[in-house]
Design a protein around this motif. Structure first.
Motif, mmCIF file in Angstrom:
data_model
loop_
_atom_site.group_PDB
_atom_site.id
_atom_site.type_symbol
_atom_site.label_atom_id
_atom_site.label_comp_id
_atom_site.label_asym_id
_atom_site.label_seq_id
_atom_site.Cartn_x
_atom_site.Cartn_y
_atom_site.Cartn_z
ATOM 1 N N SER A 95 0.832 -1.207 0.000
ATOM 2 C CA SER A 95 0.000 0.000 0.000
ATOM 3 C C SER A 95 0.873 1.265 0.000
ATOM 4 C CB SER A 95 -0.966 0.004 1.183
ATOM 5 O OG SER A 95 -0.265 -0.075 2.401
ATOM 6 N N VAL A 96 2.031 1.209 0.638
ATOM 7 C CA VAL A 96 2.953 2.350 0.633
ATOM 8 C C VAL A 96 3.543 2.527 -0.771
ATOM 9 C CG1 VAL A 96 5.089 3.272 1.623
ATOM 10 C CG2 VAL A 96 3.478 2.039 3.078
ATOM 11 N N ILE A 97 3.860 1.429 -1.430
ATOM 12 C CA ILE A 97 4.384 1.494 -2.795
ATOM 13 C C ILE A 97 3.314 2.038 -3.748
ATOM 14 C CG2 ILE A 97 5.203 0.089 -4.746
ATOM 15 C CD1 ILE A 97 6.683 -1.645 -2.584
ATOM 16 N N ILE A 98 2.064 1.664 -3.540
ATOM 17 C CA ILE A 98 0.974 2.200 -4.363
ATOM 18 C C ILE A 98 0.878 3.716 -4.193
ATOM 19 C CG2 ILE A 98 -1.553 2.282 -4.596
ATOM 20 C CD1 ILE A 98 -1.537 -0.779 -4.106
ATOM 21 N N LEU A 99 0.983 4.194 -2.964
ATOM 22 C CA LEU A 99 0.956 5.634 -2.695
ATOM 23 C C LEU A 99 2.130 6.330 -3.392
ATOM 24 C CD1 LEU A 99 -0.423 7.903 -0.986
ATOM 25 C CD2 LEU A 99 1.255 7.351 0.789
ATOM 26 N N PHE A 100 3.314 5.768 -3.254
ATOM 27 C CA PHE A 100 4.519 6.302 -3.896
ATOM 28 C C PHE A 100 4.347 6.362 -5.417
ATOM 29 C CE2 PHE A 100 8.345 4.770 -6.158
ATOM 30 C CZ PHE A 100 9.152 5.901 -6.043
ATOM 31 N N LEU A 101 3.943 5.249 -5.992
ATOM 32 C CA LEU A 101 3.796 5.124 -7.437
ATOM 33 C C LEU A 101 2.755 6.108 -7.977
ATOM 34 C CD1 LEU A 101 3.645 1.757 -9.231
ATOM 35 C CD2 LEU A 101 1.943 3.457 -9.748
ATOM 36 N N SER A 102 1.652 6.291 -7.260
ATOM 37 C CA SER A 102 0.593 7.199 -7.707
ATOM 38 C C SER A 102 1.112 8.627 -7.825
ATOM 39 C CB SER A 102 -0.587 7.151 -6.736
ATOM 40 O OG SER A 102 -1.126 5.858 -6.695
ATOM 41 N N PHE A 103 1.893 9.043 -6.853
ATOM 42 C CA PHE A 103 2.463 10.393 -6.877
ATOM 43 C C PHE A 103 3.437 10.551 -8.041
ATOM 44 C CE2 PHE A 103 5.508 13.648 -5.719
ATOM 45 C CZ PHE A 103 4.712 14.654 -5.205
ATOM 46 N N ILE A 104 4.301 9.577 -8.233
ATOM 47 C CA ILE A 104 5.299 9.661 -9.302
ATOM 48 C C ILE A 104 4.614 9.720 -10.665
ATOM 49 C CG2 ILE A 104 7.287 8.531 -10.396
ATOM 50 C CD1 ILE A 104 7.749 9.765 -7.520
ATOM 51 N N LEU A 105 3.577 8.909 -10.858
ATOM 52 C CA LEU A 105 2.857 8.949 -12.137
ATOM 53 C C LEU A 105 2.150 10.281 -12.343
ATOM 54 C CD1 LEU A 105 1.393 5.349 -12.498
ATOM 55 C CD2 LEU A 105 3.294 6.386 -13.755
ATOM 56 N N ALA A 106 1.710 10.904 -11.272
ATOM 57 C CA ALA A 106 1.050 12.203 -11.396
ATOM 58 C C ALA A 106 2.040 13.289 -11.809
ATOM 59 C CB ALA A 106 0.366 12.569 -10.081
ATOM 60 N N PHE A 107 3.313 13.081 -11.535
ATOM 61 C CA PHE A 107 4.384 13.998 -11.924
ATOM 62 C C PHE A 107 5.305 13.340 -12.947
ATOM 63 C CE2 PHE A 107 3.979 16.819 -8.138
ATOM 64 C CZ PHE A 107 4.103 18.020 -8.803
ATOM 65 N N TRP A 167 9.771 11.326 -2.924
ATOM 66 C CA TRP A 167 8.963 12.314 -3.662
ATOM 67 C C TRP A 167 9.749 13.598 -3.871
ATOM 68 C CZ3 TRP A 167 3.720 11.959 -0.580
ATOM 69 C CH2 TRP A 167 3.033 10.810 -0.969
ATOM 70 N N ILE A 168 10.444 14.057 -2.825
ATOM 71 C CA ILE A 168 11.237 15.289 -2.926
ATOM 72 C C ILE A 168 12.334 15.130 -3.980
ATOM 73 C CG2 ILE A 168 12.844 16.815 -1.667
ATOM 74 C CD1 ILE A 168 9.881 17.177 -0.891
ATOM 75 N N VAL A 169 13.021 13.994 -3.964
ATOM 76 C CA VAL A 169 14.062 13.741 -4.970
ATOM 77 C C VAL A 169 13.451 13.818 -6.368
ATOM 78 C CG1 VAL A 169 15.577 11.937 -5.922
ATOM 79 C CG2 VAL A 169 15.560 12.394 -3.455
ATOM 80 N N TRP A 170 12.289 13.206 -6.540
ATOM 81 C CA TRP A 170 11.634 13.205 -7.852
ATOM 82 C C TRP A 170 11.252 14.627 -8.275
ATOM 83 C CZ3 TRP A 170 11.406 10.286 -11.916
ATOM 84 C CH2 TRP A 170 10.396 10.435 -12.852
#
Length: 183
Positions: A95-107, A167-170
């Motif tokens: 679930s943490v990876i899903i949260l991470f992945l969702s943000f990265i795809l949005a950016f 997220w900050i690195v991205w």
């Protein structure tokens, strides 16, 4: 309609983020609903996290073992014959990876950079989650009076702090494509 045009980027980000998060969460729930529990109880991801955690604790020199729980869908991990933690589905970092992945795809950037960062970030999150569970287990064994603090505050801050840093690195390396202005 002017507000939508002015905030197009924000609306797009929110749509992609929440859309991805909802779709992946539904897909993961379908997986959980249909994942066979044998031979890997309660399901393969949680089972593997428990086994990898057990191996890591052993590397620290502790006599450890993990077994499927008879009481709930979890794996129990113990040190010196006493079972200290339960690794449930919520501990497997999906679930943490899903949260991470969702943000990265949005950016998202270009396809290659996005996929590589998602893969690398997911491996980092998964790996540090195993370390987190191992340290939590050892911490509960060594200093049980801090169990609530470690489980409820310290280690969630560790894993979500990691996601935030990724997220900050991205974002710091995010350079949207600028469309040339026709003059």
């Amino acid at each position: 309609m002017e507000i939508f045009r002015k905030n197009k980027a924000v609306i797009k980000f929110l749509g992609v983020f929440f859309g991805t998060y909802i779709l992946l969460t539904i897909a993961y729930q379908l997986y959980l609903d249909h994942a066979p529990d044998q031979p890997y109880f309660p399901e393969i991801i949680t089972h593997m996290v428990a086994l990898q955690t057990e191996s890591l604790i052993s590397l620290f020199g502790y006599d450890t073992n993990s077994i499927p729980s008879h009481y709930d869908p979890s794996m129990r991990i113990g040190i010196n014959g006493g079972y200290l933690v339960r690794v449930v589905e919520g501990c497997n970092a999906v679930s943490v990876i899903i949260l991470f992945l969702s943000f990265i795809l949005a950016f998202k950037k270009d396809f290659k950079s996005t996929v590589l960062f998602i893969f690398a970030g997911s491996v980092i999150i998964y790996s540090l989650n195993v370390i987190r569970i191992a340290l939590l287990t050892i911490g509960i064994y060594e200093i049980p009076e801090y169990q609530e603090f470690m489980h409820g505050t310290l280690f969630p801050a560790f894993i979500y702090g990691l996601v935030f840093l990724l997220w900050i690195v991205w974002i710091k390396n995010y350079k949207p494509k600028v469309k040339p202005v026709n003059e």
